[in-house]
Design a protein around this motif. Structure first.
Motif, mmCIF file in Angstrom:
data_model
loop_
_atom_site.group_PDB
_atom_site.id
_atom_site.type_symbol
_atom_site.label_atom_id
_atom_site.label_comp_id
_atom_site.label_asym_id
_atom_site.label_seq_id
_atom_site.Cartn_x
_atom_site.Cartn_y
_atom_site.Cartn_z
ATOM 1 N N GLN A 28 16.433 -31.919 73.126
ATOM 2 C CA GLN A 28 15.694 -31.521 71.935
ATOM 3 C C GLN A 28 16.620 -31.457 70.730
ATOM 4 O O GLN A 28 17.823 -31.307 70.884
ATOM 5 C CB GLN A 28 15.030 -30.167 72.146
ATOM 6 C CG GLN A 28 16.038 -29.057 72.388
ATOM 7 C CD GLN A 28 15.417 -27.810 72.947
ATOM 8 O OE1 GLN A 28 14.267 -27.813 73.338
ATOM 9 N NE2 GLN A 28 16.157 -26.743 72.996
ATOM 10 N N GLY A 29 16.047 -31.578 69.577
ATOM 11 C CA GLY A 29 16.790 -31.442 68.332
ATOM 12 C C GLY A 29 15.893 -30.827 67.286
ATOM 13 O O GLY A 29 14.674 -30.998 67.319
ATOM 14 N N GLY A 30 16.495 -30.080 66.357
ATOM 15 C CA GLY A 30 15.670 -29.446 65.348
ATOM 16 C C GLY A 30 16.469 -28.759 64.279
ATOM 17 O O GLY A 30 17.667 -28.990 64.106
ATOM 18 N N GLY A 41 23.359 -26.047 60.339
ATOM 19 C CA GLY A 41 22.710 -27.209 59.750
ATOM 20 C C GLY A 41 21.680 -27.851 60.638
ATOM 21 O O GLY A 41 20.571 -28.155 60.216
ATOM 22 N N VAL A 42 22.033 -28.089 61.904
ATOM 23 C CA VAL A 42 21.134 -28.756 62.842
ATOM 24 C C VAL A 42 21.362 -28.164 64.232
ATOM 25 O O VAL A 42 22.431 -27.636 64.533
ATOM 26 C CB VAL A 42 21.352 -30.290 62.830
ATOM 27 C CG1 VAL A 42 22.699 -30.663 63.400
ATOM 28 C CG2 VAL A 42 20.234 -31.023 63.527
ATOM 29 N N PHE A 70 25.031 -26.428 65.070
ATOM 30 C CA PHE A 70 26.229 -26.885 64.366
ATOM 31 C C PHE A 70 26.348 -26.162 63.028
ATOM 32 O O PHE A 70 25.387 -26.102 62.261
ATOM 33 C CB PHE A 70 26.172 -28.398 64.146
ATOM 34 C CG PHE A 70 26.308 -29.174 65.416
ATOM 35 C CD1 PHE A 70 27.553 -29.469 65.933
ATOM 36 C CD2 PHE A 70 25.176 -29.586 66.111
ATOM 37 C CE1 PHE A 70 27.677 -30.178 67.123
ATOM 38 C CE2 PHE A 70 25.286 -30.288 67.292
ATOM 39 C CZ PHE A 70 26.540 -30.588 67.801
ATOM 40 N N ALA A 71 27.541 -25.649 62.756
ATOM 41 C CA ALA A 71 27.789 -24.896 61.529
ATOM 42 C C ALA A 71 27.503 -25.759 60.302
ATOM 43 O O ALA A 71 27.832 -26.943 60.273
ATOM 44 C CB ALA A 71 29.228 -24.400 61.503
ATOM 45 N N VAL A 79 31.360 -27.191 49.496
ATOM 46 C CA VAL A 79 31.813 -27.394 50.873
ATOM 47 C C VAL A 79 32.093 -26.018 51.471
ATOM 48 O O VAL A 79 32.832 -25.221 50.909
ATOM 49 C CB VAL A 79 33.088 -28.275 50.919
ATOM 50 C CG1 VAL A 79 33.584 -28.394 52.339
ATOM 51 C CG2 VAL A 79 32.809 -29.634 50.311
ATOM 52 N N LEU A 80 31.457 -25.744 52.602
ATOM 53 C CA LEU A 80 31.626 -24.453 53.266
ATOM 54 C C LEU A 80 32.703 -24.542 54.341
ATOM 55 O O LEU A 80 32.795 -25.529 55.061
ATOM 56 C CB LEU A 80 30.310 -24.020 53.915
ATOM 57 C CG LEU A 80 29.114 -23.868 52.984
ATOM 58 C CD1 LEU A 80 27.862 -23.560 53.792
ATOM 59 C CD2 LEU A 80 29.368 -22.768 51.978
ATOM 60 N N THR A 81 33.493 -23.510 54.484
ATOM 61 C CA THR A 81 34.491 -23.435 55.553
ATOM 62 C C THR A 81 34.393 -22.058 56.198
ATOM 63 O O THR A 81 33.884 -21.109 55.607
ATOM 64 C CB THR A 81 35.923 -23.635 55.014
ATOM 65 O OG1 THR A 81 36.194 -22.623 54.038
ATOM 66 C CG2 THR A 81 36.078 -25.007 54.399
ATOM 67 N N GLY A 82 34.864 -21.959 57.398
ATOM 68 C CA GLY A 82 34.889 -20.673 58.081
ATOM 69 C C GLY A 82 33.647 -20.338 58.876
ATOM 70 O O GLY A 82 33.630 -19.319 59.560
ATOM 71 N N LEU A 83 32.607 -21.146 58.802
ATOM 72 C CA LEU A 83 31.427 -20.887 59.620
ATOM 73 C C LEU A 83 31.642 -21.510 60.995
ATOM 74 O O LEU A 83 32.188 -22.598 61.117
ATOM 75 C CB LEU A 83 30.180 -21.483 58.968
ATOM 76 C CG LEU A 83 29.761 -20.880 57.629
ATOM 77 C CD1 LEU A 83 28.561 -21.629 57.068
ATOM 78 C CD2 LEU A 83 29.446 -19.406 57.770
ATOM 79 N N SER A 84 31.198 -20.821 62.025
ATOM 80 C CA SER A 84 31.383 -21.347 63.381
ATOM 81 C C SER A 84 30.056 -21.799 63.980
ATOM 82 O O SER A 84 28.987 -21.360 63.559
ATOM 83 C CB SER A 84 32.042 -20.291 64.274
ATOM 84 O OG SER A 84 31.237 -19.144 64.343
ATOM 85 N N ASP A 85 30.147 -22.683 64.974
ATOM 86 C CA ASP A 85 28.972 -23.131 65.716
ATOM 87 C C ASP A 85 28.393 -21.953 66.505
ATOM 88 O O ASP A 85 29.095 -20.992 66.825
ATOM 89 C CB ASP A 85 29.337 -24.252 66.677
ATOM 90 C CG ASP A 85 29.747 -25.535 65.962
ATOM 91 O OD1 ASP A 85 29.612 -25.612 64.729
ATOM 92 O OD2 ASP A 85 30.214 -26.457 66.650
ATOM 93 N N VAL A 86 27.112 -22.040 66.821
ATOM 94 C CA VAL A 86 26.422 -20.999 67.585
ATOM 95 C C VAL A 86 25.891 -21.642 68.857
ATOM 96 O O VAL A 86 25.234 -22.683 68.800
ATOM 97 C CB VAL A 86 25.262 -20.388 66.762
ATOM 98 C CG1 VAL A 86 24.556 -19.311 67.553
ATOM 99 C CG2 VAL A 86 25.765 -19.847 65.434
ATOM 100 N N GLN A 87 26.181 -21.023 70.016
ATOM 101 C CA GLN A 87 25.743 -21.578 71.298
ATOM 102 C C GLN A 87 25.074 -20.515 72.166
ATOM 103 O O GLN A 87 25.512 -19.362 72.190
ATOM 104 C CB GLN A 87 26.923 -22.166 72.085
ATOM 105 C CG GLN A 87 27.605 -23.313 71.419
ATOM 106 C CD GLN A 87 28.985 -22.931 70.906
ATOM 107 O OE1 GLN A 87 29.497 -21.880 71.217
ATOM 108 N NE2 GLN A 87 29.567 -23.788 70.103
#
Length: 168
Positions: A28-30, A41-42, A70-71, A79-87
Protein backbone atom coordinates in the motif's frame (compact mmCIF):
# COMPACT_ATOMS: atom_id res chain seq x y z
CA UNK A 1 -29.69 -5.58 21.31
CA UNK A 2 -28.63 -9.24 21.19
CA UNK A 3 -31.64 -10.03 19.01
CA UNK A 4 -30.79 -7.27 16.54
CA UNK A 5 -27.20 -8.52 16.29
CA UNK A 6 -28.41 -12.12 15.83
CA UNK A 7 -30.84 -11.13 13.04
CA UNK A 8 -28.11 -9.05 11.34
CA UNK A 9 -25.67 -11.97 11.61
CA UNK A 10 -28.14 -14.43 10.09
CA UNK A 11 -28.99 -11.98 7.31
CA UNK A 12 -25.35 -11.49 6.39
CA UNK A 13 -24.62 -15.22 6.54
CA UNK A 14 -27.58 -16.00 4.30
CA UNK A 15 -26.81 -13.68 1.40
CA UNK A 16 -25.12 -16.47 -0.57
CA UNK A 17 -22.03 -14.54 -1.69
CA UNK A 18 -18.42 -15.68 -1.80
CA UNK A 19 -15.88 -14.96 0.92
CA UNK A 20 -12.14 -14.93 0.18
CA UNK A 21 -10.35 -17.44 2.43
CA UNK A 22 -6.60 -17.86 2.29
CA UNK A 23 -3.16 -16.38 2.88
CA UNK A 24 -2.96 -12.72 1.83
CA UNK A 25 -0.01 -10.51 0.87
CA UNK A 26 -0.40 -6.83 0.04
CA UNK A 27 1.34 -3.51 -0.48
CA UNK A 28 0.00 0.00 0.00
CA UNK A 29 0.98 3.61 -0.43
CA UNK A 30 -0.59 6.85 0.67
CA UNK A 31 -0.45 10.18 2.40
CA UNK A 32 -0.53 11.26 6.04
CA UNK A 33 -2.69 14.06 7.36
CA UNK A 34 -3.48 15.86 10.62
CA UNK A 35 -0.73 15.49 13.26
CA UNK A 36 1.99 14.12 10.94
CA UNK A 37 1.12 16.08 7.79
CA UNK A 38 4.09 18.48 8.11
CA UNK A 39 6.59 15.80 9.24
CA UNK A 40 5.93 12.90 6.85
CA UNK A 41 5.73 13.19 3.06
CA UNK A 42 4.57 9.77 1.89
CA UNK A 43 3.68 6.43 3.48
CA UNK A 44 4.29 2.90 2.19
CA UNK A 45 3.42 -0.40 3.77
CA UNK A 46 3.20 -4.14 3.41
CA UNK A 47 0.74 -6.60 4.96
CA UNK A 48 0.54 -10.36 5.42
CA UNK A 49 -2.30 -12.30 6.95
CA UNK A 50 -4.66 -15.21 6.82
CA UNK A 51 -8.44 -15.07 6.52
CA UNK A 52 -10.87 -17.86 7.38
CA UNK A 53 -14.30 -17.88 5.73
CA UNK A 54 -17.10 -18.04 8.31
CA UNK A 55 -19.70 -18.90 5.72
CA UNK A 56 -19.96 -17.33 2.30
CA UNK A 57 -20.07 -13.66 3.33
CA UNK A 58 -17.93 -13.12 6.41
CA UNK A 59 -14.15 -13.59 6.76
CA UNK A 60 -12.24 -13.42 10.04
CA UNK A 61 -8.47 -13.45 10.29
CA UNK A 62 -5.18 -12.15 11.61
CA UNK A 63 -2.68 -9.82 10.01
CA UNK A 64 0.70 -8.23 10.55
CA UNK A 65 2.46 -5.58 8.56
CA UNK A 66 5.00 -2.83 8.25
CA UNK A 67 4.27 0.89 7.82
CA UNK A 68 7.00 3.35 6.86
CA UNK A 69 6.43 7.10 6.80
CA UNK A 70 9.21 8.95 4.98
CA UNK A 71 10.28 12.21 6.62
CA UNK A 72 9.23 15.37 4.79
CA UNK A 73 12.17 17.16 3.14
CA UNK A 74 10.49 20.24 1.62
CA UNK A 75 7.93 22.65 2.98
CA UNK A 76 6.84 25.74 1.00
CA UNK A 77 10.25 26.45 -0.51
CA UNK A 78 12.23 25.47 2.59
CA UNK A 79 14.48 22.42 2.87
CA UNK A 80 13.76 20.62 6.13
CA UNK A 81 16.41 18.76 8.12
CA UNK A 82 16.30 16.83 11.36
CA UNK A 83 12.99 15.07 10.79
CA UNK A 84 13.12 11.30 11.09
CA UNK A 85 11.17 8.52 9.38
CA UNK A 86 8.29 6.94 11.31
CA UNK A 87 7.82 3.15 11.37
CA UNK A 88 5.21 0.82 12.82
CA UNK A 89 4.57 -2.94 12.91
CA UNK A 90 0.80 -3.46 13.27
CA UNK A 91 -0.53 -6.74 14.69
CA UNK A 92 -4.28 -7.07 14.23
CA UNK A 93 -7.43 -9.11 13.96
CA UNK A 94 -9.29 -8.68 10.66
CA UNK A 95 -12.96 -8.77 9.69
CA UNK A 96 -14.30 -8.61 6.12
CA UNK A 97 -17.90 -8.63 4.92
CA UNK A 98 -18.66 -9.45 1.25
CA UNK A 99 -22.07 -7.97 0.31
CA UNK A 100 -21.36 -8.89 -3.34
CA UNK A 101 -19.00 -11.14 -5.28
CA UNK A 102 -16.58 -8.29 -6.01
CA UNK A 103 -16.91 -5.79 -3.14
CA UNK A 104 -15.95 -6.02 0.54
CA UNK A 105 -15.66 -3.77 3.54
CA UNK A 106 -14.13 -4.42 6.91
CA UNK A 107 -11.71 -3.41 9.61
CA UNK A 108 -8.36 -4.41 11.05
CA UNK A 109 -7.84 -3.67 14.73
CA UNK A 110 -5.08 -4.31 17.22
CA UNK A 111 -1.79 -2.86 18.38
CA UNK A 112 0.87 -1.06 16.31
CA UNK A 113 4.38 -1.38 17.67
CA UNK A 114 6.53 1.70 17.12
CA UNK A 115 10.02 0.75 15.94
CA UNK A 116 11.76 4.09 15.43
CA UNK A 117 13.32 6.04 18.34
CA UNK A 118 10.80 7.68 20.66
CA UNK A 119 7.84 5.82 19.12
CA UNK A 120 5.96 3.56 21.55
CA UNK A 121 3.17 2.74 19.10
CA UNK A 122 -0.48 2.53 20.09
CA UNK A 123 -3.98 1.31 19.36
CA UNK A 124 -4.30 0.50 15.65
CA UNK A 125 -7.45 0.42 13.55
CA UNK A 126 -7.87 0.44 9.80
CA UNK A 127 -11.31 0.45 8.16
CA UNK A 128 -11.15 -0.41 4.46
CA UNK A 129 -13.12 -1.21 1.35
CA UNK A 130 -11.96 -3.62 -1.34
CA UNK A 131 -12.78 -4.35 -4.96
CA UNK A 132 -11.82 -7.62 -6.65
CA UNK A 133 -9.83 -7.10 -9.85
CA UNK A 134 -9.66 -10.82 -10.54
CA UNK A 135 -10.21 -14.11 -8.73
CA UNK A 136 -7.24 -13.53 -6.40
CA UNK A 137 -6.38 -9.83 -6.69
CA UNK A 138 -8.01 -7.02 -4.75
CA UNK A 139 -7.67 -3.24 -4.88
CA UNK A 140 -8.37 -1.62 -1.52
CA UNK A 141 -8.76 1.85 -0.07
CA UNK A 142 -8.13 2.36 3.64
CA UNK A 143 -7.95 4.90 6.42
CA UNK A 144 -5.39 4.04 9.10
CA UNK A 145 -5.28 5.46 12.62
CA UNK A 146 -2.75 4.74 15.35
CA UNK A 147 -3.53 6.44 18.66
CA UNK A 148 -0.21 7.51 20.17
CA UNK A 149 0.28 9.05 23.63
CA UNK A 150 0.05 12.68 22.56
CA UNK A 151 -0.84 12.55 18.85
CA UNK A 152 -2.60 10.43 16.28
CA UNK A 153 -1.05 8.83 13.17
CA UNK A 154 -3.64 9.02 10.37
CA UNK A 155 -3.19 8.09 6.73
CA UNK A 156 -5.24 7.38 3.63
CA UNK A 157 -3.82 4.61 1.46
CA UNK A 158 -4.46 2.73 -1.75
CA UNK A 159 -3.26 -0.86 -1.87
CA UNK A 160 -3.25 -4.07 -3.82
CA UNK A 161 -3.68 -7.49 -2.23
CA UNK A 162 -3.08 -10.99 -3.56
CA UNK A 163 -4.78 -14.08 -2.05
CA UNK A 164 -3.23 -17.53 -2.08
CA UNK A 165 -6.26 -19.82 -1.68
CA UNK A 166 -5.88 -23.15 0.10
CA UNK A 167 -6.19 -26.32 -1.95
CA UNK A 168 -9.26 -28.40 -1.17
Amino acid sequence: MKHIFFVFFLSVMGLGMHAQQGFKVGIQGGLPFNDFNDEVGVVVGADVGYMWALGEVVDLGVSAGYIHGFAETFQTGTVLTGLSDVQFVPLAASLRIWPSDSFSFGIDGGQALGINDGNDGGLYYRPLIGFLLGAKTELNFSYTTIDLDDRSWTTVTLGILYTFTPKR
